[in-house]
Scaffold this motif. Structure first.
Motif, mmCIF file in Angstrom:
data_model
loop_
_atom_site.group_PDB
_atom_site.id
_atom_site.type_symbol
_atom_site.label_atom_id
_atom_site.label_comp_id
_atom_site.label_asym_id
_atom_site.label_seq_id
_atom_site.Cartn_x
_atom_site.Cartn_y
_atom_site.Cartn_z
ATOM 1 N N LYS A 451 0.902 -0.974 0.000
ATOM 2 C CA LYS A 451 -0.008 0.056 0.026
ATOM 3 C C LYS A 451 0.879 1.196 0.039
ATOM 4 C CE LYS A 451 -4.337 -1.274 2.007
ATOM 5 N NZ LYS A 451 -4.237 -2.674 1.542
ATOM 6 N N SER A 452 0.451 2.176 -0.926
ATOM 7 C CA SER A 452 0.949 3.384 -0.732
ATOM 8 C C SER A 452 0.413 4.303 0.388
ATOM 9 C CB SER A 452 0.900 4.305 -1.840
ATOM 10 O OG SER A 452 1.752 3.617 -2.896
ATOM 11 N N PHE A 458 4.132 8.424 -6.882
ATOM 12 C CA PHE A 458 3.342 6.923 -6.626
ATOM 13 C C PHE A 458 3.672 6.104 -7.892
ATOM 14 C CE2 PHE A 458 0.301 10.068 -4.988
ATOM 15 C CZ PHE A 458 0.096 9.581 -3.787
ATOM 16 N N PRO A 459 5.193 5.576 -7.862
ATOM 17 C CA PRO A 459 5.768 4.738 -8.788
ATOM 18 C C PRO A 459 5.020 3.524 -9.311
ATOM 19 C CG PRO A 459 7.133 4.783 -6.987
ATOM 20 C CD PRO A 459 6.120 5.642 -6.622
ATOM 21 N N ILE A 460 4.568 2.650 -8.070
ATOM 22 C CA ILE A 460 3.570 1.323 -8.191
ATOM 23 C C ILE A 460 2.250 1.670 -7.746
ATOM 24 C CG2 ILE A 460 5.964 0.068 -8.492
ATOM 25 C CD1 ILE A 460 5.389 -0.574 -5.557
ATOM 26 N N PRO A 461 1.443 0.645 -8.110
ATOM 27 C CA PRO A 461 0.108 0.636 -7.504
ATOM 28 C C PRO A 461 0.161 -0.112 -6.300
ATOM 29 C CG PRO A 461 0.247 -1.049 -9.227
ATOM 30 C CD PRO A 461 1.787 -0.149 -9.280
ATOM 31 N N ASP A 462 -1.042 0.174 -5.255
ATOM 32 C CA ASP A 462 -1.357 -0.991 -4.414
ATOM 33 C C ASP A 462 -1.566 -2.226 -5.079
ATOM 34 O OD1 ASP A 462 -1.144 1.418 -2.887
ATOM 35 O OD2 ASP A 462 -3.332 1.357 -2.282
ATOM 36 N N LEU A 522 -6.620 8.308 -13.644
ATOM 37 C CA LEU A 522 -6.279 7.100 -13.182
ATOM 38 C C LEU A 522 -5.137 6.796 -13.580
ATOM 39 C CD1 LEU A 522 -7.788 4.219 -12.371
ATOM 40 C CD2 LEU A 522 -8.474 4.004 -15.081
ATOM 41 N N GLN A 523 -4.340 6.923 -12.572
ATOM 42 C CA GLN A 523 -2.801 6.291 -12.572
ATOM 43 C C GLN A 523 -2.604 4.859 -12.848
ATOM 44 O OE1 GLN A 523 -0.259 8.913 -10.167
ATOM 45 N NE2 GLN A 523 1.575 7.469 -10.637
ATOM 46 N N SER A 568 4.266 -0.159 -13.203
ATOM 47 C CA SER A 568 4.806 1.031 -12.840
ATOM 48 C C SER A 568 4.459 2.311 -13.720
ATOM 49 C CB SER A 568 6.307 1.311 -12.594
ATOM 50 O OG SER A 568 6.870 0.863 -13.936
ATOM 51 N N ASN A 569 4.085 3.405 -13.180
ATOM 52 C CA ASN A 569 3.781 4.576 -14.063
ATOM 53 C C ASN A 569 3.877 5.894 -13.162
ATOM 54 O OD1 ASN A 569 2.754 6.410 -15.758
ATOM 55 N ND2 ASN A 569 0.629 6.208 -15.067
ATOM 56 N N GLY A 570 5.112 6.329 -12.616
ATOM 57 C CA GLY A 570 5.458 7.326 -11.896
ATOM 58 C C GLY A 570 6.965 7.617 -11.444
#
Length: 820
Positions: A451-452, A458-462, A522-523, A568-570
């Motif tokens: 969890k972030s 926020f490089p990776i999601p929960d 929506l990241q 990843s996206n960040g």
């Protein structure tokens, strides 16, 4: 969650000590002595061949073992690095054994148990395995445990981000392809990150084993390249014992202190340990002091172990806390003095940042922009006999918390703040020996929840992850032949919900929001993915003579994409990289062939290992550029990298040669040579050379040579002293990934290290170890090809013609180990 975990541990502990169905043990004892001096050998390994029974010798060379009746059909193996292994036939009527080991410089006969749960000699294992002894680890003066192993294991390298962050690479592969084990438990701590080190206490690692090659058969995903097994201290002596560690390193003023206490009485034994290390910025000839490379690290651990006539159970706890500086490389364009960030976003002009004052550069004060890493681990290990077979099982809970602070205007606001909970489980059953055959079967895996928390990047999601795998491993030995192989099937389930972010109108930072908020972005879309794979291995060893063994092995490895590679996206603020994943990725599969041989006699020991590894769906990073070929960066100069997937091939060799001239007691000439090649086998890059044909992060060829003279004294208060000179030659790396400026060529360099050590007897039972080591004695400026700081540069040109950050310069290390 914590309450449930406690109940599980309690149930396992009680179950493990039940009196149902367990086989009874017979106890033996003995002593290991040096054949030439008749002195006891401490920290020697004693094991029963083909069985899980094993221990280490205490300070007086003594040992004791509880064995099942079936073990008396086997032999007792005694080994220690620096000595030739010896074996004795176990006899039911004999209760005390004396083994005398002949001193040699061979490293080939170390007893290893990695991957099979049963004791075996490294020279009989078809898979290349290297053991690193307690003595080597304690006498090393490196900055972290990975760097210690790199000096001892050919084929093992490290990607470095400053002195205290080293990520293990085996034969050109790293990150989530190298599995690190702590006491047999897989280490889980966001290891996808470039600057994410291994959260362990180096002072209390007493032995290590490195498996080179696909080990997915036993461990599942993430062991595609191999395994680094770290083994913490246990209890050898009865009563209360202790050991103090102290060190100082001149280059970055590193001060380290550690203490370990052990106690054993009857069936119960205990270990308690703690350490503290602090360092300031390191220095070299080119950069001076490198801003924000200091750290403060604290560790603690505890173990309670119960041993009975049926086996043992242990309950273990480790705590790790590290404040770690990470440089960004910004500096003045003319004087090349380091600068620091004071503004945010568009207001931050990298070329106009203020210069870091000298008093800050030379102090132990950490920058407000740093990382804070905490790692907590509690686990239970159990091993018992059932009839003529035996089981071992473990359950572990780990929590890793990582905060990366990158906001100078709000230093208490973390840029990245992630919390990873992991539950590991493993169960293994060793079938009773039959017709010279050993069979091991088991299941293992893990559950993860990531969890972030209160962050702005926020490089990776929960996500939630569940891994499960089942395997069978068979090993047959007859006369000169040993044949081993097995099969495994794995499944991984990856789940995650929609993850929205938006810009906070007050702070201007990104923050996590609900999906129904205006301007929500929506990241990370929902994740619902399943990966699976089959792993297998088949190998053989042929013992040509007592001196020569030949090996061959072929293995298929499996690895599911990591969360960064897949989703990843960040920005990862600590790595200064914007990561972009790919949700169309498939699992990686490798097919590796190994051929090797090992020779050892009284005066010479040598080994040769050749490998060829073909990987389908190989995942790698490349830098993104705009239409003009310039790096795509944000306002702070953080570059953007995207994961790609292709076919790849890696091949190379490792060779060692140790010579002990006749008549020169205590003298040795040791050499280790490694070479690796890595190619992208996509048709698109065929013949492209540095513009796409070569893989990134492939180490150049390396030759490590040393001469050592040790003097052992039979009388007086000095037990022994030794001198060592070492040359570490690294070739130029001109096979690199230049496509989109991902990598640059690296010049070759040679480092010379000198060291001296002494064992000073201050009681009849104890010796104080003192070590003095000078690394890079000529203060040679160099950049390792696996040094990430090499690319921390904001200018295309430099007044001195040097770009990026250089590795550490001359470093004088003092170390003391005091047992009591």
């Amino acid at each position: 969650m914590v309450i449930h975990l406690r109940l599980v541990l309690l149930v396992l502990f009680l179950f493990a000590n039940s009196n149902v169905l367990w086989a009874q043990y017979l106890e033996i004892a003995g002593v290991i002595l040096d054949k030439q001096t008749n002195q006891p050998i401490a920290f020697g390994t004693v094991a029963v061949k083909g069985h899980p029974h094993g221990t280490t010798t205490e300070s007086k060379g003594r040992f004791s073992l509880k064995l099942t009746e079936q073990a008396f059909n086997s032999v007792l193996i005694a080994s220690c690095i620096g000595y030739r292994s010896d074996t004795l036939k176990l006899m039911r009527e004999k209760k005390f054994y004396t083994l005398k080991l002949e001193p040699v410089k061979s490293h080939l006969n170390e007893v290893v148990v990695t991957g099979v749960s049963r004791a075996t000699l490294a020279r009989e294992n078809p898979i290349p395995v290297v053991g690193v002894s307690t003595k080597k680890i304690e006498q090393a003066a490196e900055s972290n445990i990975v760097d210690v192993l790199v000096k001892s294991v050919p084929g093992l390298n490290a990607v470095k981000t400053g002195p205290n962050i080293s990520k293990p690479f085996i034969r050109g592969l790293g990150y989530n392809r190298v599995l690190t084990l702590y006491d047999g438990i897989r280490q889980e701590g966001q290891q996808w990150g470039d600057e994410h080190g291994i959260e362990v206490d180096a002072y209390h690692i007493v032995r290590a084993e490195v498996v080179k090659g696909p080990s997915s058969l036993i461990y599942g995903s993430d062991a595609l390249a191999g395994v680094v097994g770290l083994i913490p201290a246990g209890v050898a002596d009865s009563g209360l014992r202790g050991k103090y560690f102290g060190e100082y390193q001149s280059n970055n003023g590193l001060i380290g202190n550690g203490m370990r206490l052990t106690y054993r009485s009857g069936r119960w034994s205990y270990v308690a340990a703690a350490s503290y290390r602090i360092a300031r910025n390191y220095t070299n000839q080119i950069d001076g002091r490198v801003y924000n490379t200091g750290f403060r690290e604290m560790n603690a651990l505890g173990t309670v172990k119960y041993s009975s006539a049926k086996g043992y159970s242990s309950l273990n706890l480790t705590l790790y806390n590290n404040l770690q500086g990470i440089p960004d490389g910004s500096r003045d364009s003319l004087a090349r003095r380091f600068t620091y960030q004071v503004a945010e976003g568009a207001a931050d002009d990298v070329t106009k940042r203020p210069i870091v004052p000298e008093n800050i550069l030379n102090s132990y004060q950490l920058s407000p922009l740093h990382q804070h890493i905490q790692h907590y681990r509690v686990y239970t290990k159990n091993q018992y006999s059932i009839g003529a077979g035996d089981i071992d099982f473990s359950v572990a809970f780990q929590q890793n918390i990582r905060r990366e602070y990158n906001h100078p205007t709000q230093p208490d606001q973390a840029g990245m703040y992630v919390r990873l909970n992991t539950v590991n489980y493993a169960f293994n059953y060793n079938v009773p020996l039959f017709n010279n055959t050993m069979l091991s079967t088991g299941i293992n895996g893990m559950y993860q929840d990531n969890k972030s928390k209160d962050a702005t990047d926020f490089p990776i999601p929960d996500y939630r992850l569940f891994d499960a795998g089942a395997y069978a491993f068979l090993k047959w030995s007859y006369e000169r032949w040993t044949v081993g192989g097995g099969l495994r099937y794995d499944q991984r389930f990856l789940r995650g919900k929609d993850f929205y972010t938006a810009t906070d109108p007050v702070t201007g930072f990104s923050r996590r929001v609900a999906g129904n908020i205006n301007n929500a972005y929506l990241q990370f879309p929902t994740i619902d993915q399943q990966f699976n794979g089959v792993s297998l291995s088949l190998g053989t060893t042929y013992k040509v003579s007592e001196q020569l063994s030949l090996k061959a092995n072929i293995a298929r490895g499996y690895r599911a994409p990591s969360i960064t590679e897949y989703a990843s996206n960040g920005l990862d603020p600590g790595a200064h990289i914007v990561y972009l994943g790919n949700r169309s990725f498939e699992p990686e599969f490798s097919l590796q062939e190994d051929l090797g041989g090992e020779f050892s006699n009284q005066y010479v020991s040598a080994s040769l290992s050749v490998f060829n590894n073909n990987i389908t769906n190989y995942i790698y990073l490349t830098q993104l550029t705009d239409a003009s070929g310039n790096s795509i960066t944000d306002a702070q100069g953080n570059k953007t990298y995207q994961y790609q997937q292709s076919r790849a091939q890696l091949y190379g060799l490792e060779a060692t040669l140790s010579i002990i001239p006749e008549g020169m007691a205590g003298f040795s000439f040791d050499n280790a040579f490694t070479i690796n090649y890595g190619f992208n086998r996509s048709v698109r890059y065929k013949g492209a050379g540095i513009q796409g044909e070569f893989l990134p992060l492939i180490p150049p060829f390396r030759l490590l040579s040393s001469i050592q003279q040790e003097f052992k004294l039979k009388q007086g208060w000095v037990n022994s002293f030794k001198f060592k000179a070492e040359a570490d030659f690294n070739g130029a790396q001109n096979r690199f990934l230049a496509l989109n400026n991902t990598e640059t060529a690296t010049a070759g360099y040679t480092l010379i290290d000198l060291s001296a050590g002494a064992e000073i007897r201050y009681t009849r039972q104890h010796c104080l170890q003192l070590m003095l080591q000078v690394n890079n004695i000529f203060d040679t400026p160099y950049q390792s090809h696996l040094n990430r700081l090499k690319y921390f540069e904001y200018y295309s040109q430099s007044p001195n013609g040097r770009t990026g950050i250089y590795n550490m310069g001359r470093n004088i290390c003092l170390k003391a180990v005091l047992p009591f």
